[in-house]
Write an enzyme that holds these catalytic residues in place. Structure first.
Site, mmCIF file in Angstrom:
data_model
loop_
_atom_site.group_PDB
_atom_site.id
_atom_site.type_symbol
_atom_site.label_atom_id
_atom_site.label_comp_id
_atom_site.label_asym_id
_atom_site.label_seq_id
_atom_site.Cartn_x
_atom_site.Cartn_y
_atom_site.Cartn_z
ATOM 1 N N SER A 550 0.846 -1.187 0.000
ATOM 2 C CA SER A 550 0.000 0.000 0.000
ATOM 3 C C SER A 550 0.893 1.254 0.000
ATOM 4 O O SER A 550 1.674 1.440 -0.921
ATOM 5 C CB SER A 550 -0.964 -0.037 1.189
ATOM 6 O OG SER A 550 -1.996 0.902 1.032
ATOM 7 N N ASP A 635 -9.668 -4.004 -5.444
ATOM 8 C CA ASP A 635 -9.106 -3.165 -4.389
ATOM 9 C C ASP A 635 -9.790 -1.798 -4.397
ATOM 10 O O ASP A 635 -9.852 -1.131 -5.430
ATOM 11 C CB ASP A 635 -7.608 -3.004 -4.614
ATOM 12 C CG ASP A 635 -6.877 -2.455 -3.404
ATOM 13 O OD1 ASP A 635 -7.487 -1.714 -2.618
ATOM 14 O OD2 ASP A 635 -5.698 -2.781 -3.239
ATOM 15 N N HIS A 670 -8.122 -5.019 -1.333
ATOM 16 C CA HIS A 670 -6.898 -4.479 -0.746
ATOM 17 C C HIS A 670 -6.234 -5.445 0.228
ATOM 18 O O HIS A 670 -5.020 -5.491 0.327
ATOM 19 C CB HIS A 670 -7.212 -3.160 -0.028
ATOM 20 C CG HIS A 670 -6.017 -2.324 0.259
ATOM 21 N ND1 HIS A 670 -5.227 -1.784 -0.712
ATOM 22 C CD2 HIS A 670 -5.468 -1.917 1.444
ATOM 23 C CE1 HIS A 670 -4.253 -1.080 -0.157
ATOM 24 N NE2 HIS A 670 -4.372 -1.138 1.145
#
Length: 698
Positions: A550, A635, A670
């Site tokens: 991320s 995501d 995610h």
């Protein structure tokens, strides 16, 4: 673009890498024009056949290139999952006359939630079985659940699309029957009022995916009749809801990067209106906990490292009338707190080390809970009852599995309730951890936590290294135990966490020095830690593997542009790499919320600074390390097209033959695959990628 055929899944046939077509897309701002050749890879509907075909070709290529490691991946998956206790149970939690427990049975992917009355242990009731709820779903995640004040009703939320959009459902715990009420499009949180028929929840914007509307639902009525009780119109704020520990209030928490606040509603009066405790102010952060007619307030008002104040209900709206409960200390960061009827408990950071401090509210005497490891992670676990004479803590270190303690608030004596059992031949004494400090290029000392197999470690510059970091949002990656890391340590690989600026290990100044126009400190720290670990002979400079996800994927993208020669391989998971384009697009989830983290590129100063480090924009014709890049098609935090575009540009511009693999989960979001064991397939793939580069075959 080209695809690979099934026959290409062979090491000998050398599968051809997919090359994305170029479609120039001009973007002009501040008199500067950027050409994005791969902008066409964005499809918000995730249905465009050409794009899906390209993504599938990338996944096929990655699998083909790693086909020879399949036996190793399978062995690693078995090794990783065999350390996990298949029938594990959580420590029971006391709440409103019942004991609650989460159980895993027979190696199942998901937990079963049960309870029993305080006086009827052994006569348990199943609240829900996530395994049954997940049946027939490609993805499943439980969001939140809560039981009504009279213990008769259950509300819970689930996501089956991996977009973090949850559906709330209701169950009678008296009859076991599902109620007809169903709330769609929510953020997942469920909070009961004290009347046992009213529930508060947050609805998400279907485009930005921001939770911005708080609704009141009355059981037995359709969702269309729910009452909007609060709407957040400032897209730079996140909205969340809670119930206070003493059950006095329903609380709306307003949170932006540099400003926070709370609105409350008496839980006994759900038809009333929420009232802001104190007006929101730029750069003022505060959170509260109620105790009788008092509020304890954690705030940064005139306190960079936060302090604890208190005020009664009449004075809470005027911060000039707040009084210090725990004054600000320049060397100590106040991370968190809990107030019980007789004691106050603080989670503090002193010189980067966590400590738990208990203060007697009667005489203000204090004591610190003692732990043994040189570096560790500790914090508040499930604490449900404000009248308790004990606090429940979690504790772990890089050599100590997760442990749950009850700590007496008077004596500070610890009672170990549970320590995670690691199956196999795990012996804690075989491993050693330490914290060192290395000097960054500007003279700043950067902490690094390391763990290694003691009987295989020599500080001789010959060790492979797996180096992790995150470094954004003030999020702190404390040194904790990971059973999966044993697969590295047992093969002679050192595992290290670089506590780079942008986190909060050394307090709020450490965070402030790694965001906005200081963001490059995060990247420079990681590069300098990498160099230092080689110079100090912890690591072989030719065997360093870097990992981040991320915003940590942004870090990976920045360092491989800056210093690609330092790394044998890099794994960038769901990486945020197209910084400028994303932060200019307010339709993308999380964009406007994060101007205080990254800056607003509509301001030329921030545009120029972001552009100078944005990994996608800064890809250049140079050698790159072996790269494993991962994403999930669904995501919602970092959209799949950011890494897809980055991979396409890297393929076009990199000047060596090192591997560039793009692993795409076409069902996940995610957080990756759902389920307790499924995620270890991806970790086994990552480890196999690294081991293959090192020549480790088993």
């Amino acid at each position: 673009m080209t695809s690979t055929s099934p026959s290409a899944h062979s090491k000998t046939l050398k599968p051809e890498a997919p090359m994305a077509k170029k479609v120039p897309h001009e973007m002009t701002i501040h008199g500067d024009t950027r050409i994005d050749n791969y902008y066409w890879l964005r499809d918000d509907s995730r249905t465009e056949p050409e794009i899906l075909a390209h993504l599938q070709a990338e996944e096929d290529y990655a699998q083909a290139k790693l086909a020879h490691t399949k036996p190793l991946q399978e062995a690693l998956f078995k090794e990783l999952t065999e350390r996990l206790k298949k029938d594990d149970n959580s420590v029971p939690i006391k709440r409103n006359g019942y004991w609650y427990q989460r159980r895993f049975e027979d190696g199942q992917e998901y937990a079963i939630q049960v309870r029993w009355a305080d006086v009827e242990e052994g006569r348990e009731q199943v609240l829900f079985d996530q395994n049954k709820l997940a049946q027939g779903q490609d993805y499943f995640a439980l969001g939140d659940w809560d039981v009504s004040t009279d213990n008769s009703l259950l509300a819970y939320s689930t996501d089956t699309m991996s977009r973090r959009i949850y559906t709330i459902e209701f169950k009678s715990l008296d009859t076991g029957a599902m109620l007809p009420d169903k709330l769609e499009g929510t953020q997942g949180s469920v909070v009961w009022a004290n009347d046992n028929k009213t529930l508060f929840y947050i609805r998400k914007d279907p485009v930005t995916l921001l939770g911005y509307q708080v609704f009141r639902h009355t059981l037995g009525t359709p969702q269309r009749d729910d009452v909007l009780v609060y709407q957040e119109d400032d897209k730079s704020f996140y909205t969340s809801i809670y119930k206070s520990m003493d059950h006095q209030y329903i609380e709306i928490f307003h949170n932006s990067t540099a400003s926070t606040g709370v609105s409350v509603l008496p839980a006994d009066s759900p038809e009333g209106e929420f009232k802001r405790l104190h007006p929101l102010e730029d750069n003022l952060e505060y959170s509260v906990q109620s105790l009788g007619d008092q509020f304890y307030i954690r705030t940064n008002w005139n306190a960079q490292n936060f302090k604890l104040m208190k005020a009664n209900t009449q004075n809470i709206g005027d911060k000039s009338k707040w009084i210090d409960a725990v004054p600000h200390r320049q060397d100590t960061f106040l991370d968190d707190f809990i107030v019980f009827q007789s004691h106050l408990v603080l989670r503090e950071r002193l010189n980067g080390q966590l400590q738990i401090r208990i203060i007697d509210l009667t005489d203000q005497s204090s004591q610190t809970v003692a732990f043994d490891d040189p570096v560790y992670m500790a914090g508040f676990s499930a604490n449900e009852e404000i009248s308790s004479d004990k606090i429940r803590l979690y504790y772990t270190s890089m050599t100590t599995p997760l442990s749950i303690y009850d700590v007496d608030l008077v004596t500070a004596e610890k009672e170990l309730l549970k320590r995670d059992e690691i199956l196999g031949d795990f012996t804690p004494s075989h491993y050693q951890s330490e914290r060192i400090y290395v000097e960054a290029r500007d003279g700043t000392s950067v902490p690094v936590s390391l763990v290694y197999r003691a009987d295989r470690f020599k500080q001789d510059g010959a060790n492979p290294l797996y180096l992790y970091a995150y470094g954004s949002y003030g999020s702190t990656r404390d040194p904790y135990f990971s059973a999966s890391v044993l697969s590295l340590l047992d093969r002679g690989i050192i595992y290290a966490i670089a506590h780079v600026r942008g986190g909060q290990l050394l307090g709020r100044p450490w965070y402030d020095d790694g965001k906005l126009l200081n963001k490059k400190n995060t990247f420079n720290d990681f590069v300098d830690v990498t160099k230092s670990l080689g110079e100090l002979k912890y690591a072989d400079p030719g065997k360093i593997f870097a990992v981040g996800g991320s915003a940590g994927g942004l870090l990976m993208g920045a360092v491989v542009n800056q210093a690609p020669e330092l790394y044998l391989g890099v794994a960038a998971h769901v990486p945020f790499v197209d910084v400028v384009t994303t932060m200019l697009d307010e339709s993308i989830p999380l964009t406007t919320n994060e101007y205080d983290e990254w800056g607003n590129p509509n301001d030329k100063v921030y545009y120029d600074y972001m552009l100078s480090y944005s990994p996608y924009d800064q890809v250049k014709a140079q050698h790159y390390p072996h790269l494993l890049i991962t994403t999930g098609l669904h995501d919602s935090q970092v959209q799949y097209f950011e890494p897809a575009k980055w991979v396409a540009k890297l393929r076009d511009m990199k000047t060596n033959d090192n591997q560039l693999l793009f692993h795409i989960n076409m069902e996940a979001g995610h957080g990756g695959a759902s389920g307790r064991f499924q995620r270890y397939h991806d970790l086994a793939l990552e480890y196999a990628f690294y081991f293959d580069l090192l020549g480790i075959e088993e």
